[in-house]
Enzyme design. Structure first.
Site, PDB file in Angstrom:
ATOM      1  N   GLU A 183       0.832  -1.214   0.000  1.00  0.00           N
ATOM      2  CA  GLU A 183       0.000   0.000   0.000  1.00  0.00           C
ATOM      3  C   GLU A 183       0.859   1.254   0.000  1.00  0.00           C
ATOM      4  OE1 GLU A 183      -2.553   2.076  -0.792  1.00  0.00           O
ATOM      5  OE2 GLU A 183      -3.614   0.318  -0.078  1.00  0.00           O
ATOM      6  N   ASP A 223       1.098   3.863  -3.272  1.00  0.00           N
ATOM      7  CA  ASP A 223       0.590   5.224  -3.082  1.00  0.00           C
ATOM      8  C   ASP A 223       1.627   6.259  -3.516  1.00  0.00           C
ATOM      9  OD1 ASP A 223      -1.822   4.360  -2.043  1.00  0.00           O
ATOM     10  OD2 ASP A 223      -1.248   4.640   0.053  1.00  0.00           O
ATOM     11  N   SER A 237      -7.475   1.822  -3.732  1.00  0.00           N
ATOM     12  CA  SER A 237      -6.347   2.526  -3.115  1.00  0.00           C
ATOM     13  C   SER A 237      -5.426   3.125  -4.168  1.00  0.00           C
ATOM     14  CB  SER A 237      -5.554   1.592  -2.216  1.00  0.00           C
ATOM     15  OG  SER A 237      -4.880   0.642  -2.969  1.00  0.00           O
TER      16      SER A 237
END
Length: 532
Positions: free
Chosen positions: A250, A254, A450
């Protein structure tokens, strides 16, 4: 001394299936955050009504005026300090701007201070955590000042919303494809520019990134590596685990997505513990970070509204209102569990914080490209194994002004939208048509909503850089700009189906970047394609 419960603290705080397995160690040291009211709460409510209606500029109030009127009072902070002293608790941090006081002490001291029982609980999905029984009580003379007490429990509050490309054939039978973030920015016609002069805040609740991954990735893309700065919150830090399947995935995706699209922006990554206290405090700290000064915040973590206590959700939403007032755009992933948000009780659920009306909720699509254009784009739904974009109707938040008159198509029936609808916008999210990233030394393809939050955050950063001013709370403007989106009219996320205009799968649709820029900066539409 008489005490009263803090509002919302007596409601359900444990997930279904949680079992008490014993007492906590009374000598264990913990930290607890006491959140306080604003000095001019009435004035803030008046301002928020203008913001809600779309009658305020990108930054509704200057930092100076905000600090003068809408921070905590010294008097209220002194009340908490006196309370702490009475129970032998130490004050680790006390800030008027974040309206928070961090107290440190033993389990036994906190149990006495707030009249709660802290015990160890076990849950089949989230493991062991510290939880409380009974409402949180504070003295009468402090009751009106305290809006929330966070951190008595340590339940993991959120999960990351990313998925690796799975080794099975997707539901739609589409041929797998993958895109670099730069490819997607071109396909979505993002305005030229690199976000120079802006800061994108990224909120992370675990894991970390490796500088070697970032330098290799940006070098491979041929993109200038952005300045990436880790910021520790409440003991959190950049701590890569070496497991790409965990939170490292994650964190890294990002940064790589936001940094590839807005390499001129500063990327400030706020690491906090995965708890309601850590999550709320990370966003609050980013919002009031006088060093990095982010103009947009990207959040790829969340959990079903039903997993949040009313106290925690209210405290978080209160911080998000401050973001809207200060002109900081907050983008949040709407979840990867379809209309059920992974709950499994047969009902529909939406993900928070994406469901807050002060957040730009980011849903998911599956995208097919042809040449330099988009050939087809549908709702992301790869089935039970592969995930689907989160979306639906909030069970908590009232219908915002800018969503009035909209409807949802649920199980084939058209129903007027009665509460906050999620998401607001969308972008490519299927792992089958996912993003090329590099995590823990491995090239891989990922999807999930995400990825959509940093995609939109980078778009906002490019737009903010056009005239060096924040777009701010963008929702009211975007809902008026129907032609600035690629309308997604095919597919479903479970209970909800796509339809013309806004829907509870992909919101208004995926971005036509140049038109989004013109909608958010209407005074200077000719500059939406500035110099690279």
């Amino acid at each position: 001394m008489t005490k009263q419960p803090v509002s919302g603290s007596s409601d359900k705080i444990h997930p279904d299936g949680a079992k008490c397995i014993g007492d906590c160690d009374p000598s264990e040291q913990i930290e607890v955050i006491v959140m306080l009211r604003r000095k001019d709460e009435a004035g803030f409510r008046q301002m928020m009504s203008r913001i809600d209606a779309g009658d305020a500029p990108g930054q509704a109030v200057s930092r100076e005026e905000f600090d003068r009127r809408f921070t905590a009072s010294d008097e209220d902070i002194d009340k908490v300090k006196a309370f702490a002293k009475q129970y032998g608790l130490s004050v680790k941090r006390a800030e008027t701007e974040t309206r928070s006081v961090v107290l440190k002490g033993t389990i036994e001291q906190f149990q006495k201070a707030f009249d709660v029982k802290l015990e160890r609980f076990q849950h089949h999905n989230i493991g062991e955590y510290r939880g409380r029984t009974g409402p949180v009580n504070v003295p009468d003379e402090m009751h009106d000042a305290v809006t929330a007490v966070l951190g008595l429990d340590s339940k993991p509050q959120a999960r990351p919303h990313f998925r690796f490309r799975p080794p099975f054939k997707p539901l739609r039978g589409a041929a797998p494809a993958s895109f670099s973030p730069v490819d997607l920015a071109k396909l979505y016609d993002f305005p030229d520019g690199d976000g120079a002069g802006q800061c994108i805040a990224i909120i992370e609740l675990g894991g970390g990134y490796r500088d070697s991954d970032l330098s290799a990735y940006f070098s491979k893309l041929g993109v200038k590596a952005p300045a990436v700065v880790p910021v520790g919150v409440d003991g959190g830090k950049n701590a890569p685990t070496g497991n790409p399947n965990g939170p490292d995935g994650e964190v890294t995706l990002d940064i790589e997505i936001a940094g590839a699209i807005a390499p001129g922006a500063r990327i400030a990554v706020y690491f906090a513990p995965n708890s309601d206290a850590g999550f709320v405090d990370a966003v609050n700290r980013a919002l009031h970070d006088a060093t990095n000064k982010p103009s947009v915040i990207s959040i790829s973590w969340g959990g079903p509204e039903s997993n949040w206590s009313p106290q925690s959700m209210s405290a978080f939403n209160d911080v998000l209102q401050s973001a809207a007032a200060l002109g900081v755009t907050v983008c949040a992933a709407s979840g990867d569990g379809g209309s059920a948000d992974g709950v499994g009780d047969g009902a529909d659920h939406v993900d928070f914080p994406a469901s807050s009306p002060y957040v730009l909720g980011c849903g998911g699509t599956s995208l097919a490209a042809s040449g330099a254009g988009i050939a087809k784009e549908v709702v992301w739904n790869d089935g039970d194994q592969g995930g689907a974009g989160g979306g639906g109707v909030s069970g908590t938040f009232a219908l915002p002004v800018w969503q009035k008159g909209l409807s949802v198509t649920r199980n084939g029936k058209h129903i007027a939208l009665a509460k906050r609808g999620v998401p607001d916008v969308a972008g490519d999210a299927s792992p089958q048509t996912g993003y090329e990233v590099l995590i823990d030394g491995e090239d891989t393809v990922v999807g999930g909503t995400s990825a959509v939050a940093p995609l939109w955050a980078a778009l906002i950063a490019r737009i903010n850089a056009i005239d060096a001013s924040p777009a701010g709370f963008v929702n009211p403007k975007l809902y008026k700009a129907k032609t600035a989106f690629r309308d997604i009219t095919e597919g479903n996320n479970g209970s909800f189906s796509a339809a013309a205009g806004w829907d509870a799968c992909t919101g208004m649709g995926s971005p036509d970047g140049g038109k989004i820029a013109a909608a958010l900066k209407p005074a200077k539409p000719s500059q939406s394609a500035g110099q690279q």
